[in-house]
Motif scaffolding. Structure first.
Motif, PDB file in Angstrom:
ATOM      1  N   ASP A 158       0.837  -1.200   0.000  1.00 17.20           N
ATOM      2  CA  ASP A 158       0.000   0.000   0.000  1.00 17.20           C
ATOM      3  C   ASP A 158       0.876   1.256   0.000  1.00 17.20           C
ATOM      4  OD1 ASP A 158      -2.743  -1.183   0.365  1.00 17.20           O
ATOM      5  OD2 ASP A 158      -1.687  -2.087   2.070  1.00 17.20           O
ATOM      6  N   ALA A 159       2.047   1.140   0.611  1.00 17.59           N
ATOM      7  CA  ALA A 159       3.010   2.247   0.567  1.00 17.59           C
ATOM      8  C   ALA A 159       4.415   1.682   0.677  1.00 17.59           C
ATOM      9  CB  ALA A 159       2.758   3.249   1.690  1.00 17.59           C
ATOM     10  N   VAL A 160       5.337   2.383   0.043  1.00 17.90           N
ATOM     11  CA  VAL A 160       6.752   2.019   0.080  1.00 17.90           C
ATOM     12  C   VAL A 160       7.482   3.204   0.710  1.00 17.90           C
ATOM     13  CG1 VAL A 160       8.779   1.493  -1.341  1.00 17.90           C
ATOM     14  CG2 VAL A 160       6.540   0.511  -1.940  1.00 17.90           C
ATOM     15  N   VAL A 161       8.046   2.966   1.894  1.00 13.96           N
ATOM     16  CA  VAL A 161       8.610   4.056   2.691  1.00 13.96           C
ATOM     17  C   VAL A 161      10.140   3.978   2.668  1.00 13.96           C
ATOM     18  CG1 VAL A 161       8.721   5.072   4.995  1.00 13.96           C
ATOM     19  CG2 VAL A 161       6.560   4.090   4.156  1.00 13.96           C
ATOM     20  N   VAL A 162      10.757   4.965   2.075  1.00 18.01           N
ATOM     21  CA  VAL A 162      12.218   4.985   1.993  1.00 18.01           C
ATOM     22  C   VAL A 162      12.787   5.296   3.374  1.00 18.01           C
ATOM     23  CG1 VAL A 162      14.238   6.060   0.934  1.00 18.01           C
ATOM     24  CG2 VAL A 162      12.144   5.760  -0.401  1.00 18.01           C
ATOM     25  N   ARG A 163      13.623   4.470   3.860  1.00 19.14           N
ATOM     26  CA  ARG A 163      14.272   4.679   5.156  1.00 19.14           C
ATOM     27  C   ARG A 163      15.782   4.593   5.016  1.00 19.14           C
ATOM     28  NH1 ARG A 163      14.527   6.543   8.412  1.00 19.14           N
ATOM     29  NH2 ARG A 163      14.105   8.162   6.911  1.00 19.14           N
ATOM     30  N   SER A 164      16.373   3.441   5.320  1.00 16.80           N
ATOM     31  CA  SER A 164      17.838   3.413   5.351  1.00 16.80           C
ATOM     32  C   SER A 164      18.417   2.954   4.011  1.00 16.80           C
ATOM     33  CB  SER A 164      18.304   2.502   6.484  1.00 16.80           C
ATOM     34  OG  SER A 164      17.529   1.310   6.519  1.00 16.80           O
ATOM     35  N   ALA A 165      18.131   3.698   2.942  1.00 16.98           N
ATOM     36  CA  ALA A 165      18.717   3.388   1.627  1.00 16.98           C
ATOM     37  C   ALA A 165      20.091   4.052   1.555  1.00 16.98           C
ATOM     38  CB  ALA A 165      17.797   3.894   0.515  1.00 16.98           C
ATOM     39  N   TRP A 166      20.959   3.665   2.454  1.00 14.12           N
ATOM     40  CA  TRP A 166      22.194   4.420   2.684  1.00 14.12           C
ATOM     41  C   TRP A 166      23.315   4.108   1.725  1.00 14.12           C
ATOM     42  CZ3 TRP A 166      21.518   3.576   8.654  1.00 14.12           C
ATOM     43  CH2 TRP A 166      20.521   4.467   9.118  1.00 14.12           C
ATOM     44  N   ASP A 167      23.068   3.351   0.685  1.00 10.99           N
ATOM     45  CA  ASP A 167      24.136   3.077  -0.284  1.00 10.99           C
ATOM     46  C   ASP A 167      23.807   3.660  -1.658  1.00 10.99           C
ATOM     47  OD1 ASP A 167      22.029   1.468  -0.949  1.00 10.99           O
ATOM     48  OD2 ASP A 167      23.223  -0.342  -1.277  1.00 10.99           O
ATOM     49  N   TYR A 168      22.908   4.651  -1.686  1.00  9.87           N
ATOM     50  CA  TYR A 168      22.484   5.149  -3.004  1.00  9.87           C
ATOM     51  C   TYR A 168      23.483   6.116  -3.625  1.00  9.87           C
ATOM     52  CZ  TYR A 168      21.425   9.869  -1.518  1.00  9.87           C
ATOM     53  OH  TYR A 168      21.577  11.138  -1.077  1.00  9.87           O
ATOM     54  N   LEU A 169      24.414   6.636  -2.823  1.00  6.08           N
ATOM     55  CA  LEU A 169      25.255   7.748  -3.287  1.00  6.08           C
ATOM     56  C   LEU A 169      26.002   7.473  -4.590  1.00  6.08           C
ATOM     57  CD1 LEU A 169      27.107   9.615  -0.440  1.00  6.08           C
ATOM     58  CD2 LEU A 169      25.402  10.473  -2.052  1.00  6.08           C
ATOM     59  N   ASP A 170      26.634   6.309  -4.683  1.00  6.89           N
ATOM     60  CA  ASP A 170      27.390   5.989  -5.892  1.00  6.89           C
ATOM     61  C   ASP A 170      26.494   5.474  -7.011  1.00  6.89           C
ATOM     62  OD1 ASP A 170      29.855   6.614  -4.723  1.00  6.89           O
ATOM     63  OD2 ASP A 170      29.908   4.656  -3.723  1.00  6.89           O
ATOM     64  N   ARG A 171      25.201   5.343  -6.703  1.00  9.16           N
ATOM     65  CA  ARG A 171      24.259   4.772  -7.681  1.00  9.16           C
ATOM     66  C   ARG A 171      23.013   5.641  -7.742  1.00  9.16           C
ATOM     67  NH1 ARG A 171      23.483  -0.685  -4.599  1.00  9.16           N
ATOM     68  NH2 ARG A 171      22.404  -1.395  -6.450  1.00  9.16           N
ATOM     69  N   ARG A 172      23.206   6.959  -7.727  1.00  5.71           N
ATOM     70  CA  ARG A 172      22.057   7.850  -7.600  1.00  5.71           C
ATOM     71  C   ARG A 172      21.072   7.684  -8.768  1.00  5.71           C
ATOM     72  NH1 ARG A 172      21.529  13.553  -9.133  1.00  5.71           N
ATOM     73  NH2 ARG A 172      19.684  14.413  -8.066  1.00  5.71           N
TER      74      ARG A 172
END
Ligand code: ADP
Ligand code: MG
Length: 271
Positions: free
Chosen positions: A49-63
């Protein structure tokens, strides 16, 4: 029962110590939460029903990959915060467009203003990565030029010593309602590392800080499940925005009793 994804990353060392707290608070308000890695190809986002972004802490090199994921999820579920928010918020050039006082920033390696001490950081960063503090103007210019050479946008700022005395203040808002605030430890002081998660203490924000934080949020038209407004003070004493965290902020839930329940209530309201 509603079903929500708690979006995290491949976290073998358990850096995210807020996950269980959040999932439990969700359960108490009738939200069935499942932790999912944002880059898990097996995840079925349409089931939520919802997708809540929380600790996606490795996105920096893969923005780019992360933002493409966000747009894709938004096609099949309710993404919080929304994909357009994540896109603009992951590049600090957004600071130029908010119409609120920010830390004075020079966005180039050329013609640096004179500062007693400099901070040079890339516009796309987190956790003080690739961030330099130096009293040497030539070194600051060289650092900024190196960022430009790598195709990145540099930010050159005066080092604000108040981060070591008064300290940076972070205000947490859930569905635009104030929840709590903390005083954060300085990240560029000697002996400090990027891991500032635990070095925070509860703080009652001053009226001028609350006023500025609400002005900052008013500049964002989209729904905001969570927002962390990070404020400092300029030498004049006036508050200024150093960063607006709308992507994957640590929420300091353990520093504020009741805050996880407020976070869960805010999600319920938005569903
Ligand atoms: N101009 C500055 N003066 C003093 N400290 C700074 C300055 N800029 C950054 N810092 C320190 O570095 C930390 C990270 O910088 P920030 O701008 O919040 O970027 P990010 O958190 O995305 O890496 C801040 O929380 C603060 O402790
Ligand atoms: Mg920050």
């Amino acid at each position: 029962m509603v079903l929500c994804a708690y979006v995290t990353f491949d976290d073998p060392d358990g850096h995210d110590d807020e996950r269980e707290t959040v999932l439990e608070a969700w359960r108490h308000t009738g939200i069935d939460g499942r932790a999912e890695r944002w880059d898990d190809p097996e995840a079925d986002w349409s089931a939520y029903d919802a997708v809540v972004v929380r600790s996606a802490w490795d996105y920096l090199d893969r923005r780019d990959e992360f933002l493409a994921w966000a747009r894709r999820v938004e096609g099949v579920s309710r993404l919080l915060n929304p994909a357009v928010v994540l896109e603009s918020n992951t590049d600090k050039t957004y600071l130029r467009d908010l119409g609120v006082p920010i830390v004075p920033t020079h966005w180039s390696s050329r013609d640096l203003p004179d500062h007693e001490e400099y901070v040079v950081k890339p516009a796309i960063s987190a956790g003080a990565r690739d961030t330099t503090r130096t009293a040497d103007r030539a070194e600051a210019a060289a650092r900024a030029a190196a960022l430009e050479a790598a195709g990145r946008t540099p930010m050159v700022q005066p080092y604000l010593h108040m981060v070591e005395s008064e300290g940076e203040t972070s205000l947490l808002y859930f569905n635009r309602r104030f929840s709590h605030a903390v005083r954060r430890s300085p990240m560029l002081a000697p002996g400090m590392t990027g891991a500032d998660n635990v070095r925070a203490r509860p703080r009652t924000p001053a009226p001028d800080q609350v006023e500025l934080a609400e002005k900052v949020l008013a500049a964002i038209p989209q729904p905001l499940l969570y927002a962390r407004v990070d404020l400092v003070r300029l030498p004049s004493g006036d508050p200024a925005l150093i960063e607006l965290e709308l992507t994957e902020p640590y929420l300091y839930l353990h520093q504020a009793p009741g805050s996880a329940a407020r976070f869960a209530a805010a999600l319920r309201e938005l569903l």
